[in-house]
Every structure is written in structure tokens, then in C-alpha cells.
Design an enzyme around this catalytic site. Structure first.
Site, PDB file in Angstrom:
ATOM      1  N   SER A 282       0.856  -1.179   0.000  1.00 56.44           N
ATOM      2  CA  SER A 282       0.000   0.000   0.000  1.00 56.44           C
ATOM      3  C   SER A 282       0.892   1.228   0.000  1.00 56.44           C
ATOM      4  CB  SER A 282      -0.874  -0.019   1.250  1.00 56.44           C
ATOM      5  OG  SER A 282      -1.298   1.290   1.557  1.00 56.44           O
ATOM      6  N   GLU A 295      -7.412 -11.583  -5.505  1.00 55.56           N
ATOM      7  CA  GLU A 295      -8.523 -10.616  -5.520  1.00 55.56           C
ATOM      8  C   GLU A 295      -8.943 -10.287  -6.944  1.00 55.56           C
ATOM      9  OE1 GLU A 295      -8.312  -7.203  -2.451  1.00 55.56           O
ATOM     10  OE2 GLU A 295      -6.265  -7.905  -2.683  1.00 55.56           O
TER      11      GLU A 295
END
Ligand code: ARG
Length: 464
Positions: A282, A295
Site C-alpha cells: 500500500s 482478488e
């Protein structure tokens, strides 16, 4: 004669050129050029057949084949200029051929139409993609089965309703995924049979007046047989829908694997470590390691399901035979192929390096009274009826919830409050190892069964 105000392929009947926007709107070359190799392969076979039956001379056939070979090389070298004015891959290649070899190029289209040509191209293209996807599926299965065999003794909680149910082995869980993929593989092979028939010869819709030999063309192109009905040949897209349905099921399966990987990689489960190279960080939270690949695969299942509905809706209510609507089959089909290929590749690459955190899994299996059924079965062996033993164990679990103890952590005296027939040997069945190894039958989670199942699964792969 071509009229330079109109398209040369049908100029004769027209008195004005196609509107510039309509030309762009109706063109498919931007996306169907990916079938150039199949278009050329189909044309080579068609010309070979026409020469065999005497519609073309051998010299004409040879010129056509040589010209098409050069065009293929030009395309692959990036030296081919695709033209929107020539609408699609078929007319682009044919025009280039005529430019190269002159009037003989114009004879290639004898006895065929773009309607049977495009149907042939898609089938050839899809057939080779099914073969490539099948290899990728096999590679993923290999990775899964090897990991399963290596993890035949690793214990984790098994879930129903995402609540801890009974201990299972990690290898057993992975082999459940393999079963899904095994069915997926069989579905693709079955679909391939219906893809692998030759529509060429149907021409526009009714067949052709030339003495064509469709069996010969089918043989040249590796098709099992020519199609039976010309009207159906140019309009059938069932095979594309069927493939997309198979692809949708595979993506649904991959989305299930993805969901579990995402859950397991979370701090809350902490069951597995995904390799760093399949994750991203991130930009704001330095601690994050996100399971992007699963994902994304989970997310991409949506577009493949969507394409299935696009194709079904495309074909719904279409009258026979060919309609321009059918040009809309390609983009969904191609995107389904690309999405599936990418997702399978990512999974096949990632699977061998998924590593379980055995201690954490074991800890989790110890929590949640996962051996309660084993205690109930133990009481049955001591002569208690199953419904009664279920009741007894329920009370023991209730006591465990109150005191914060798992069944295996209770003393013999504590357990005996619930059933006087319980003796010291109860602790053998309350262990995780005892629980999994007791499920010792085909399809069960016992480590030796998992090893045997992995061996059978590997043998099946070797027969492909
Ligand atoms: N580009 C067309 C398609 O993809 C090829 C067939 C065109 N046929 C026709 N009659 N306009 O379907």
C-alpha cells in the site's frame, strides 16, 4: 470492375460509397485480425480442395498458397497495413493476396462466403485456444496435487458455514479444488468436440454449386467432420456459448479458491503465506501486503459471466441464417479467452509457492470443538445411540464454552460428568491426528487417503 466510390467487394450493386462513420461502425478488423493465422490456414485448405476437384488449376493453387504464406510473414513481421475500408480480416487478406498475385487472388473466394469463412476461422481459433487453456489447467492441477501430497499430514480446521466443523488435512482441502478443475478439464474437452467440425462449404447459407469436397477440407484442417446443415453452419454459435459457459464455471471455481486464499492470507486467519511476488503493498499503510492476484481473479470472474450473457442474448431470437449480429460474438469470446488464460496462468504460477503456516492452522483446528463429532462417534462405539450421544456431546461442549476449555483439555472426570461410559481411551479420538486418520476411506481426509488420492490424480494427469 471495382468502383472507386464504393467497396470493391460489392461495388457492382452500389451507387454511392459507404458513409465514413458506418464504415467504421460496421468494421471488425480491429478485433478480428487476431484470427489472421486461422483465416490463412482455412484459405490454404480451401484452395487445396478447389484444385483437387478441378475448380482451380494446380498453378493457381500454388500461387495462392505462396501469396498467403508471404502475407502471413508480413503480418508477423508487422509489415501489414490493416484497412478499415476493407472491413474485416477476411477481406483485408484477400485484397492483399490479389495485390500480390493478381487475378488469381480473386478466385480464392470461389465456392465460399465470408459467412462460412468466419465460422471456420472462429472454430479453428477457439480449438487452439482450448488446447492452450487445457495445458494451463493441467499445469495448475499439477501444482495443486504436488502441494496436496506434500501437505497430506498438515491439519487445519474444516469449515461448514465458515464455522469450524471438523479437522481436515490441508492436502485434502487442496484436492477438493483439484476435483473441480478435473471436471472443468473434462468439460473443455467435451466442448472441443462440438467446436471441431467444419462449416466451410455452407457458403452464404445454402451451399454452393461447385463440386466441392468438404470431407477433404475437413481432413486438411484437422476437423472431425463437415457440418450437416448449411443454414445451421453459418449461424450456429452454440459452441462459443458453450465454451463461455465452461469458462464461467472455471472462473467461478477460481473465484472460490481466491476467496479462500484471501481469507487465509489475512491477519485474522493467518493460515498461509503468499509469495511476495504475487502481492502488492500500500502506498500509505507500510504494513500492508495485499493478495492482489487472487482478488483480481475473483473480480475478473464477473466479466466472464457477463460475456456468457452477452453471447446468449446475441443469439436469442436470431432468425436463420447468418446475421450481422454475429460479428458481435468475437469481442466477448476473445475477452473470455484472455481473461481465463491470464487467471489460469497466475494461479498455476502462484500455487506451488503457497506455503501453509502449519502451527497456526493446527492451533485453529484445536479451537472450536472440532473433534465433537469424534466424541459422539466414540460414544456410539460404546453402545450409545447416535442421537443420544449427540445430546451428551452438546452438553460437554456447552460446559467447554463456559469454562473456556476444549474437549481435549478437559480431565477424564470432567468428561465423565456427561457420560459414565467414557474412559481414558477417549483422548485418542479427541486428538486432531486421531480425528483425521479415523476418516480412512476413499474420499476421506485421512493422510494415507490423501496421499493415495494425490497419486491417482497424478496418474490421471499423465493420461492426458
Ligand atoms: N466480419 C463478419 C463477422 O464477423 C464476417 C462475415 C460477414 N458476412 C456478411 N455477410 N456481412 O461476422
Amino acid at each position: 470492375m471495382s468502383n472507386d466510390k464504393t467497396n470493391s467487394a460489392w461495388g457492382g450493386r452500389f451507387s454511392e460509397a459507404t458513409d465514413a462513420f458506418v464504415q467504421r461502425f460496421t468494421a471488425s478488423v480491429e478485433f478480428d485480425q487476431r484470427m489472421y493465422a486461422q483465416d490463412i490456414e482455412g484459405s490454404v485448405a480451401h484452395a487445396t480442395m478447389l484444385a483437387k476437384v478441378g475448380v482451380l488449376t494446380e498453378g493457381e493453387r500454388d500461387d495462392i498458397i505462396k501469396g498467403l504464406g508471404e502475407i502471413k510473414a508480413d503480418i508477423e513481421a508487422g509489415n501489414f497495413e490493416w484497412s478499415i475500408a476493407l472491413e474485416d480480416v477476411h477481406m483485408n487478406i484477400e485484397a492483399a493476396l490479389t495485390k500480390k498475385i493478381g487475378i488469381t487472388g480473386k478466385k480464392l473466394h470461389t465456392g465460399r462466403s465470408r459467412n462460412d469463412q468466419v465460422a471456420t476461422d472462429i472454430r479453428l481459433y477457439l480449438r487452439s485456444e482450448i488446447d492452450a487453456l487445457s495445458l494451463e489447467l493441467t499445469r495448475l492441477q499439477e501444482g495443486l496435487i504436488n502441494l496436496a501430497a506434500a501437505q497430506a499430514d498438515t491439519i487445519m480446521p474444516g469449515f461448514t458455514h465458515l464455522q469450524t466443523a471438523q479437522p481436515v488435512t490441508f492436502g485434502h482441502h487442496l484436492l477438493a479444488w483439484n476435483e473441480m478443475l478435473e471436471r472443468d478439464y473434462a468439460r473443455l474437452q467435451d466442448c472441443r468436440k462440438r467446436v471441431n467440425v467444419l462449416p466451410l462449404g455452407a457458403a452464404a447459407l445454402a451451399g454452393t454449386t461447385y463440386p466441392i469436397d468438404r470431407h477433404y477440407t475437413a481432413e486438411l484442417l484437422g476437423f472431425d467432420a463437415p457440418t450437416e446443415n448449411s443454414l445451421d453452419s453459418v449461424s450456429d454459435r452454440d459452441f462459443a456459448i458453450e465454451f463461455n459457459a465452461d469458462a464461467a464455471i472455471i472462473m467461478m471455481h477460481l473465484s472460490r479458491f481466491s476467496e479462500e486464499l484471501v481469507l487465509w492470507a489475512s491477519a485474522q486467519f493467518n493460515f498461509i503465506e503468499l509469495p511476495d511476488r504475487f502481492c502488492t503493498g500500500s502506498s500509505i499503510m507500510p504494513q500492508k501486503k495485499n493478495p492482489d492476484v487472487p482478488e483480481l481473479v475473483r473480480g475478473k470472474s464477473g466479466r466472464v459471466f457477463g460475456h456468457l450473457f452477452s453471447l446468449l442474448t446475441l443469439m436469442k431470437s436470431q432468425p436463420l441464417a447468418y446475421n450481422k449480429d454475429n460479428q458481435e460474438d468475437k469481442e466477448p469470446l476473445f475477452d473470455t479467452i484472455d481473461t481465463l488464460a491470464g487467471s489460469l496462468r497466475a494461479f498455476a504460477d502462484m500455487m506451488p509457492s503457497v506455503s501453509p503456516k502449519k502451527e497456526v492452522m493446527r492451533e485453529a483446528a484445536l479451537r472450536g470443538f472440532s473433534t465433537a463429532t469424534d466424541l459422539a462417534d466414540y460414544l456410539v462405539r460404546k453402545g450409545v445411540a447416535f442421537r443420544d450421544s449427540h445430546e451428551v456431546v452438546g452438553s460437554a461442549v456447552g460446559y467447554g464454552v463456559k469454562t473456556g476449555k476444549d474437549l481435549a483439555e478437559m480431565t477424564l472426570e470432567e468428561l465423565q460428568q456427561f457420560g459414565s461410559m467414557i474412559t481414558e481411551d477417549v483422548f485418542d479420538v479427541l486428538t486432531l491426528e486421531g480425528s483425521v486418520s479415523a476418516r480412512d476411506h476413499i474420499g476421506g481426509t485421512a493422510p494415507n487417503q490423501v496421499r493415495a488420492a494425490a497419486k491417482r490424480a497424478t496418474e490421471k494427469l499423465a493420461q492426458r
